[in-house]
Write a protein that holds these residues in place. Structure first.
Motif, PDB file in Angstrom:
ATOM      1  N   ASP A   1      74.976  96.526  63.151  1.00 29.98           N
ATOM      2  CA  ASP A   1      74.764  95.161  62.675  1.00 29.98           C
ATOM      3  C   ASP A   1      73.505  95.174  61.816  1.00 29.98           C
ATOM      4  OD1 ASP A   1      74.111  92.491  62.295  1.00 29.98           O
ATOM      5  OD2 ASP A   1      74.495  91.905  64.373  1.00 29.98           O
ATOM      6  N   LEU A   2      73.671  95.057  60.511  1.00 24.40           N
ATOM      7  CA  LEU A   2      72.527  95.156  59.598  1.00 24.40           C
ATOM      8  C   LEU A   2      71.496  94.072  59.853  1.00 24.40           C
ATOM      9  CD1 LEU A   2      74.426  95.980  56.277  1.00 24.40           C
ATOM     10  CD2 LEU A   2      73.324  97.580  57.862  1.00 24.40           C
ATOM     11  N   ASN A   3      71.931  92.942  60.397  1.00 23.51           N
ATOM     12  CA  ASN A   3      70.998  91.848  60.653  1.00 23.51           C
ATOM     13  C   ASN A   3      70.275  91.997  61.990  1.00 23.51           C
ATOM     14  OD1 ASN A   3      69.781  89.516  59.570  1.00 23.51           O
ATOM     15  ND2 ASN A   3      71.013  88.194  60.901  1.00 23.51           N
ATOM     16  N   ARG A   4      70.325  93.176  62.549  1.00 25.56           N
ATOM     17  CA  ARG A   4      69.500  93.525  63.717  1.00 25.56           C
ATOM     18  C   ARG A   4      68.759  94.843  63.472  1.00 25.56           C
ATOM     19  NH1 ARG A   4      70.991  89.143  64.151  1.00 25.56           N
ATOM     20  NH2 ARG A   4      72.013  88.096  65.903  1.00 25.56           N
ATOM     21  N   ASN A   5      68.744  95.299  62.221  1.00 28.99           N
ATOM     22  CA  ASN A   5      68.251  96.638  61.906  1.00 28.99           C
ATOM     23  C   ASN A   5      66.944  96.633  61.130  1.00 28.99           C
ATOM     24  OD1 ASN A   5      68.976  99.432  59.914  1.00 28.99           O
ATOM     25  ND2 ASN A   5      68.977  99.571  62.144  1.00 28.99           N
ATOM     26  N   PHE A   6      66.337  95.446  60.937  1.00 33.59           N
ATOM     27  CA  PHE A   6      65.091  95.370  60.174  1.00 33.59           C
ATOM     28  C   PHE A   6      63.882  95.626  61.082  1.00 33.59           C
ATOM     29  CE2 PHE A   6      68.165  93.020  57.670  1.00 33.59           C
ATOM     30  CZ  PHE A   6      67.968  93.596  56.424  1.00 33.59           C
ATOM     31  N   PRO A   7      62.785  96.144  60.523  1.00 33.64           N
ATOM     32  CA  PRO A   7      61.667  96.642  61.343  1.00 33.64           C
ATOM     33  C   PRO A   7      60.744  95.547  61.853  1.00 33.64           C
ATOM     34  CG  PRO A   7      61.189  97.002  59.025  1.00 33.64           C
ATOM     35  CD  PRO A   7      62.576  96.427  59.093  1.00 33.64           C
ATOM     36  N   THR A   8      61.183  94.821  62.859  1.00 35.90           N
ATOM     37  CA  THR A   8      60.336  93.832  63.505  1.00 35.90           C
ATOM     38  C   THR A   8      59.467  94.514  64.561  1.00 35.90           C
ATOM     39  OG1 THR A   8      62.184  93.324  64.996  1.00 35.90           O
ATOM     40  CG2 THR A   8      61.909  91.931  63.049  1.00 35.90           C
ATOM     41  N   PRO A   9      58.385  93.866  65.005  1.00 36.14           N
ATOM     42  CA  PRO A   9      57.455  94.514  65.942  1.00 36.14           C
ATOM     43  C   PRO A   9      58.143  94.991  67.218  1.00 36.14           C
ATOM     44  CG  PRO A   9      56.454  92.552  65.015  1.00 36.14           C
ATOM     45  CD  PRO A   9      57.883  92.557  64.558  1.00 36.14           C
TER      46      PRO A   9
ATOM     47  N   GLU B   1      71.934 100.408  53.745  1.00 33.61           N
ATOM     48  CA  GLU B   1      71.987  99.035  53.240  1.00 33.61           C
ATOM     49  C   GLU B   1      70.726  98.249  53.626  1.00 33.61           C
ATOM     50  OE1 GLU B   1      76.208 100.412  54.430  1.00 33.61           O
ATOM     51  OE2 GLU B   1      74.220 100.379  55.384  1.00 33.61           O
ATOM     52  N   SER B   2      70.350  98.323  54.894  1.00 37.33           N
ATOM     53  CA  SER B   2      69.138  97.607  55.318  1.00 37.33           C
ATOM     54  C   SER B   2      67.887  98.269  54.752  1.00 37.33           C
ATOM     55  CB  SER B   2      69.054  97.552  56.849  1.00 37.33           C
ATOM     56  OG  SER B   2      69.135  98.847  57.410  1.00 37.33           O
TER      57      SER B   2
ATOM     58  N   HIS C   1      65.120  96.298  52.537  1.00 37.33           N
ATOM     59  CA  HIS C   1      63.711  96.362  52.932  1.00 37.33           C
ATOM     60  C   HIS C   1      62.840  96.766  51.747  1.00 37.33           C
ATOM     61  CE1 HIS C   1      60.237  98.639  54.667  1.00 37.33           C
ATOM     62  NE2 HIS C   1      60.156  97.568  55.417  1.00 37.33           N
ATOM     63  N   SER C   2      63.259  97.797  51.007  1.00 37.54           N
ATOM     64  CA  SER C   2      62.476  98.239  49.846  1.00 37.54           C
ATOM     65  C   SER C   2      62.560  97.228  48.714  1.00 37.54           C
ATOM     66  CB  SER C   2      62.943  99.615  49.371  1.00 37.54           C
ATOM     67  OG  SER C   2      64.275  99.558  48.891  1.00 37.54           O
ATOM     68  N   GLU C   3      63.687  96.538  48.598  1.00 33.98           N
ATOM     69  CA  GLU C   3      63.842  95.548  47.529  1.00 33.98           C
ATOM     70  C   GLU C   3      62.940  94.344  47.757  1.00 33.98           C
ATOM     71  OE1 GLU C   3      65.396  93.951  43.945  1.00 33.98           O
ATOM     72  OE2 GLU C   3      65.081  95.946  44.798  1.00 33.98           O
ATOM     73  N   ILE C   4      62.756  93.952  48.997  1.00 38.17           N
ATOM     74  CA  ILE C   4      61.821  92.868  49.294  1.00 38.17           C
ATOM     75  C   ILE C   4      60.413  93.260  48.859  1.00 38.17           C
ATOM     76  CG2 ILE C   4      60.702  91.596  51.177  1.00 38.17           C
ATOM     77  CD1 ILE C   4      63.451  91.661  52.619  1.00 38.17           C
ATOM     78  N   ASN C   5      60.030  94.493  49.112  1.00 43.60           N
ATOM     79  CA  ASN C   5      58.712  94.967  48.687  1.00 43.60           C
ATOM     80  C   ASN C   5      58.596  95.036  47.169  1.00 43.60           C
ATOM     81  OD1 ASN C   5      57.746  95.298  51.318  1.00 43.60           O
ATOM     82  ND2 ASN C   5      58.603  97.361  51.481  1.00 43.60           N
ATOM     83  N   ARG C   6      59.676  95.397  46.490  1.00 42.13           N
ATOM     84  CA  ARG C   6      59.640  95.507  45.031  1.00 42.13           C
ATOM     85  C   ARG C   6      59.671  94.136  44.354  1.00 42.13           C
ATOM     86  NH1 ARG C   6      62.419  94.816  40.529  1.00 42.13           N
ATOM     87  NH2 ARG C   6      64.136  93.863  41.691  1.00 42.13           N
ATOM     88  N   PHE C   7      60.623  93.312  44.759  1.00 39.71           N
ATOM     89  CA  PHE C   7      60.856  92.037  44.081  1.00 39.71           C
ATOM     90  C   PHE C   7      59.811  90.989  44.452  1.00 39.71           C
ATOM     91  CE2 PHE C   7      63.315  87.962  43.724  1.00 39.71           C
ATOM     92  CZ  PHE C   7      63.454  87.982  42.338  1.00 39.71           C
ATOM     93  N   LYS C   8      59.261  91.089  45.643  1.00 36.63           N
ATOM     94  CA  LYS C   8      58.246  90.159  46.138  1.00 36.63           C
ATOM     95  C   LYS C   8      58.726  88.701  46.041  1.00 36.63           C
ATOM     96  CE  LYS C   8      54.247  93.132  45.327  1.00 36.63           C
ATOM     97  NZ  LYS C   8      55.062  94.351  45.307  1.00 36.63           N
TER      98      LYS C   8
ATOM     99  N   PRO D   1      65.309  90.205  67.652  1.00 37.41           N
ATOM    100  CA  PRO D   1      64.721  91.488  67.231  1.00 37.41           C
ATOM    101  C   PRO D   1      65.562  92.112  66.118  1.00 37.41           C
ATOM    102  CG  PRO D   1      64.869  91.366  69.634  1.00 37.41           C
ATOM    103  CD  PRO D   1      65.631  90.198  69.097  1.00 37.41           C
ATOM    104  N   GLY D   2      64.892  92.507  65.037  1.00 33.93           N
ATOM    105  CA  GLY D   2      65.567  93.189  63.953  1.00 33.93           C
ATOM    106  C   GLY D   2      66.264  92.312  62.943  1.00 33.93           C
ATOM    107  N   SER D   3      66.194  90.981  63.099  1.00 34.14           N
ATOM    108  CA  SER D   3      66.888  90.108  62.155  1.00 34.14           C
ATOM    109  C   SER D   3      66.077  89.941  60.871  1.00 34.14           C
ATOM    110  CB  SER D   3      67.153  88.740  62.773  1.00 34.14           C
ATOM    111  OG  SER D   3      65.952  87.997  62.893  1.00 34.14           O
ATOM    112  N   LEU D   4      66.775  89.601  59.793  1.00 36.48           N
ATOM    113  CA  LEU D   4      66.095  89.377  58.518  1.00 36.48           C
ATOM    114  C   LEU D   4      65.162  88.176  58.602  1.00 36.48           C
ATOM    115  CD1 LEU D   4      65.699  90.059  55.523  1.00 36.48           C
ATOM    116  CD2 LEU D   4      67.725  88.665  55.019  1.00 36.48           C
ATOM    117  N   GLY D   5      65.582  87.127  59.310  1.00 36.23           N
ATOM    118  CA  GLY D   5      64.706  85.972  59.467  1.00 36.23           C
ATOM    119  C   GLY D   5      63.422  86.322  60.186  1.00 36.23           C
ATOM    120  N   ASN D   6      63.522  87.135  61.207  1.00 35.73           N
ATOM    121  CA  ASN D   6      62.339  87.572  61.948  1.00 35.73           C
ATOM    122  C   ASN D   6      61.458  88.448  61.064  1.00 35.73           C
ATOM    123  OD1 ASN D   6      60.472  88.577  63.795  1.00 35.73           O
ATOM    124  ND2 ASN D   6      61.982  89.053  65.360  1.00 35.73           N
ATOM    125  N   TYR D   7      62.074  89.446  60.419  1.00 37.10           N
ATOM    126  CA  TYR D   7      61.291  90.358  59.585  1.00 37.10           C
ATOM    127  C   TYR D   7      60.667  89.644  58.387  1.00 37.10           C
ATOM    128  CZ  TYR D   7      60.055  93.832  56.148  1.00 37.10           C
ATOM    129  OH  TYR D   7      59.354  94.550  55.209  1.00 37.10           O
ATOM    130  N   GLY D   8      61.501  88.963  57.603  1.00 38.01           N
ATOM    131  CA  GLY D   8      60.994  88.339  56.383  1.00 38.01           C
ATOM    132  C   GLY D   8      60.167  87.102  56.655  1.00 38.01           C
TER     133      GLY D   8
END
Length: 251
Positions: A99-107, A138-139, A143-150, A188-195
């Motif tokens: 599930d990509l929406n649980r795969n983002f690097p949250t604390p 994909e995730s 993650h890198s695109e958020i850092n690039r596009f800001k 944990p790991g959701s885009l809303g949590n991470y972003g």
């Protein structure tokens, strides 16, 4: 329909290209410096079986050339999970079963994400967070695109709960079209949590009412117009005002 989408260079687990379109601001004087009034990142199809989440983003691509959208710089990704979308039947997870929406690097992801999956979802395979944060191509690309596009705001489209969710700073939109703000929690790991929570980038999560049937055209337009109005009032005007104050203070 000509979408203007182009390969990003990233590929899915099965090697399908992740496609995107970046649309630059065309309004001269949109901001006091060479900067768009807002950078808007739009993501559809994180879950491959939520077909409407991609379909509405394709509709937005039809409208993105309209004058009202020009002060903003857009990065549009209609289908983040092409393997899930094209599976037969379509799947929520990617080709690795994540599930990509649980795969983002949250604390504390390594402890919290597997624990949440095992305890709260009873190890539901549709919600498997993966073996490590951003383990999936994909995730990892997003993650890198958020850092690039800001981005100044992230619009993430899902289905089928028929509500509006929000994470991060700023006052949230209380409604987009018929969708009413109804916080669904932080995972944990959701885009809303991470972003939204960790990176401080507002994340507007649109949950369409159905995964296979789009709202009618009038409702699609209402969601679009309300979204633009919220971006203008809560992000673009504040950003331009801040830039003016910085320029004035430097004189």
């Amino acid at each position: 329909m000509r979408t203007g989408l182009a390969p990003t260079g990233a590929k899915s687990v099965k090697g399908l290209p992740i496609m995107a379109r970046e649309v630059l601001s065309r309004h001269k004087g949109a901001s006091p410096v060479d900067e768009p009034a807002a950078r808007v990142l739009v993501i559809g199809g994180i879950h491959g079986d939520e077909l409407t989440s991609s379909a509405i983003v394709f509709r937005w691509l039809e409208w993105i050339e309209q004058n009202e959208a020009h002060p903003y710089q857009w990065q549009i990704v209609p289908v983040l999970n092409p393997d899930g979308l094209l599976a037969k039947p379509a799947t929520r997870v990617n080709a690795n079963g994540v599930d990509l929406n649980r795969n983002f690097p949250t604390p504390n992801w390594a402890n919290e994400a597997p624990k949440y999956w095992a305890v709260k979802t009873s190890s539901d395979p549709r919600r498997f967070p993966g073996k490590a944060a951003i383990s999936e191509p994909e995730s990892r690309w997003l993650h890198s695109e958020i850092n690039r596009f800001k981005p100044d705001v992230i619009i993430s489209v899902h289905a089928p709960f028929g509500v509006l969710d929000f994470d991060g700073p700023l006052d949230p939109p209380h409604k987009l079209g018929a969708l009413i703000l109804t916080p669904v929690g932080i995972y944990p790991g959701s885009l809303g949590n991470y972003g939204g929570v960790q990176q401080g980038v507002p994340v507007v999560t649109i949950e369409l009412p159905h995964a296979l049937e789009l709202p009618n055209d009038a409702e699609l337009k209402n969601i679009w117009r309300d979204m633009l109005a919220w971006i203008d009032g809560n992000i673009a005007r504040k950003k331009i005002g801040n830039m003016k104050r910085v320029i004035s203070g430097a004189r």
